[in-house]
Design a protein around this motif. Structure first.
Motif, PDB file in Angstrom:
ATOM      1  N   THR A 145     -10.474  -8.842  -4.639  1.00 44.68           N
ATOM      2  CA  THR A 145      -9.897  -7.615  -4.098  1.00 44.68           C
ATOM      3  C   THR A 145      -9.381  -6.719  -5.217  1.00 44.68           C
ATOM      4  O   THR A 145      -9.648  -5.512  -5.233  1.00 44.68           O
ATOM      5  CB  THR A 145      -8.760  -7.944  -3.105  1.00 44.68           C
ATOM      6  OG1 THR A 145      -9.295  -8.750  -2.057  1.00 44.68           O
ATOM      7  CG2 THR A 145      -8.147  -6.680  -2.521  1.00 44.68           C
ATOM      8  N   ALA A 146      -8.650  -7.305  -6.153  1.00 45.57           N
ATOM      9  CA  ALA A 146      -8.099  -6.526  -7.264  1.00 45.57           C
ATOM     10  C   ALA A 146      -9.213  -5.939  -8.125  1.00 45.57           C
ATOM     11  O   ALA A 146      -9.151  -4.762  -8.515  1.00 45.57           O
ATOM     12  CB  ALA A 146      -7.176  -7.391  -8.107  1.00 45.57           C
ATOM     13  N   THR A 183     -12.245  -5.252  -7.207  1.00 41.56           N
ATOM     14  CA  THR A 183     -12.983  -4.264  -6.413  1.00 41.56           C
ATOM     15  C   THR A 183     -12.266  -2.923  -6.360  1.00 41.56           C
ATOM     16  O   THR A 183     -12.901  -1.871  -6.445  1.00 41.56           O
ATOM     17  CB  THR A 183     -13.204  -4.792  -4.981  1.00 41.56           C
ATOM     18  OG1 THR A 183     -13.937  -6.019  -5.052  1.00 41.56           O
ATOM     19  CG2 THR A 183     -13.953  -3.792  -4.122  1.00 41.56           C
ATOM     20  N   PHE A 184     -10.940  -2.942  -6.225  1.00 36.29           N
ATOM     21  CA  PHE A 184     -10.199  -1.701  -6.037  1.00 36.29           C
ATOM     22  C   PHE A 184      -9.490  -1.189  -7.283  1.00 36.29           C
ATOM     23  O   PHE A 184      -8.875  -0.125  -7.239  1.00 36.29           O
ATOM     24  CB  PHE A 184      -9.186  -1.868  -4.896  1.00 36.29           C
ATOM     25  CG  PHE A 184      -9.855  -2.018  -3.562  1.00 36.29           C
ATOM     26  CD1 PHE A 184     -10.443  -0.930  -2.938  1.00 36.29           C
ATOM     27  CD2 PHE A 184      -9.934  -3.255  -2.951  1.00 36.29           C
ATOM     28  CE1 PHE A 184     -11.081  -1.073  -1.721  1.00 36.29           C
ATOM     29  CE2 PHE A 184     -10.577  -3.414  -1.729  1.00 36.29           C
ATOM     30  CZ  PHE A 184     -11.154  -2.309  -1.112  1.00 36.29           C
ATOM     31  N   SER A 185      -9.579  -1.889  -8.408  1.00 40.63           N
ATOM     32  CA  SER A 185      -8.858  -1.471  -9.609  1.00 40.63           C
ATOM     33  C   SER A 185      -9.321  -0.108 -10.118  1.00 40.63           C
ATOM     34  O   SER A 185      -8.540   0.627 -10.723  1.00 40.63           O
ATOM     35  CB  SER A 185      -8.985  -2.524 -10.708  1.00 40.63           C
ATOM     36  OG  SER A 185     -10.328  -2.648 -11.130  1.00 40.63           O
ATOM     37  N   PHE A 186     -10.575   0.258  -9.850  1.00 41.06           N
ATOM     38  CA  PHE A 186     -11.075   1.563 -10.299  1.00 41.06           C
ATOM     39  C   PHE A 186     -10.293   2.714  -9.667  1.00 41.06           C
ATOM     40  O   PHE A 186     -10.231   3.813 -10.231  1.00 41.06           O
ATOM     41  CB  PHE A 186     -12.567   1.711  -9.965  1.00 41.06           C
ATOM     42  CG  PHE A 186     -12.822   2.037  -8.519  1.00 41.06           C
ATOM     43  CD1 PHE A 186     -12.907   3.355  -8.097  1.00 41.06           C
ATOM     44  CD2 PHE A 186     -12.939   1.031  -7.565  1.00 41.06           C
ATOM     45  CE1 PHE A 186     -13.122   3.655  -6.757  1.00 41.06           C
ATOM     46  CE2 PHE A 186     -13.162   1.322  -6.231  1.00 41.06           C
ATOM     47  CZ  PHE A 186     -13.255   2.638  -5.823  1.00 41.06           C
ATOM     48  N   ALA A 187      -9.698   2.488  -8.517  1.00 38.50           N
ATOM     49  CA  ALA A 187      -8.997   3.546  -7.788  1.00 38.50           C
ATOM     50  C   ALA A 187      -7.551   3.713  -8.234  1.00 38.50           C
ATOM     51  O   ALA A 187      -6.861   4.614  -7.769  1.00 38.50           O
ATOM     52  CB  ALA A 187      -9.051   3.255  -6.290  1.00 38.50           C
ATOM     53  N   ILE A 188      -7.096   2.858  -9.120  1.00 39.67           N
ATOM     54  CA  ILE A 188      -5.716   2.921  -9.593  1.00 39.67           C
ATOM     55  C   ILE A 188      -5.701   3.627 -10.938  1.00 39.67           C
ATOM     56  O   ILE A 188      -6.378   3.186 -11.873  1.00 39.67           O
ATOM     57  CB  ILE A 188      -5.115   1.502  -9.729  1.00 39.67           C
ATOM     58  CG1 ILE A 188      -5.161   0.783  -8.387  1.00 39.67           C
ATOM     59  CG2 ILE A 188      -3.692   1.568 -10.271  1.00 39.67           C
ATOM     60  CD1 ILE A 188      -4.836  -0.689  -8.478  1.00 39.67           C
ATOM     61  N   ALA A 190       0.836  -1.205   0.000  1.00 41.71           N
ATOM     62  CA  ALA A 190       0.000   0.000   0.000  1.00 41.71           C
ATOM     63  C   ALA A 190       0.874   1.260   0.000  1.00 41.71           C
ATOM     64  O   ALA A 190       0.593   2.221  -0.733  1.00 41.71           O
ATOM     65  CB  ALA A 190      -0.935  -0.010   1.201  1.00 41.71           C
TER      66      ALA A 190
END
Length: 124
Positions: free
Chosen positions: A91-92, A94-99, A66
């Motif tokens: 997990t990937a 779910t959070f890929s939009f934030a990258i 992180a």
């Protein structure tokens, strides 16, 4: 344990996770490689593969991941995650939009496609 994936073009890093990944794995392998690559490149691509013997991440490894991601938040061009681990895929996704990078998930059997995608020329 983390091992480097060799033979990738300049500006592209590759790592393979084996067994239990620890904070020391990040500090001794991933962080130095990423920092050295960012010293030479404005944008990087990352190929991250979980091997068949991958069992998970220690909390310290997740924290180091992180911190590294935050330190170079806008420096990623493409990220390819190759894994069949269900919780890691969820997990990937779910959070890929934030990258702020192109992120794609691949199954273990698609390692060749992931490598081709991470190394192909950009669209523009």
């Amino acid at each position: 344990m983390i091992s480097q994936i060799e033979g990738l073009p300049a500006g592209t890093l590759g790592f393979r996770a084996h067994g239990q990944v620890t904070a020391d794995d990040y500090e001794s392998i991933i962080v130095p490689d990423v920092e050295a690559a960012f010293a030479l490149n404005r944008k990087l691509r990352l190929l991250y593969v979980t091997a068949e013997d991958f069992t998970g991440f220690d909390p310290g490894a997740m924290w180091n991941d992180a911190k590294l991601g935050a330190r170079h938040f806008s420096g990623w061009d493409r990220v390819a995650l190759v894994t069949d681990v269900p919780w890691l895929r969820v997990t990937a996704a779910t959070f890929s939009f934030a990258i702020p990078a192109q992120v794609r998930l691949f199954h273990a059997a698609e390692i060749e496609q992931a490598t081709a995608w991470i190394t192909e020329a950009s669209d523009g």
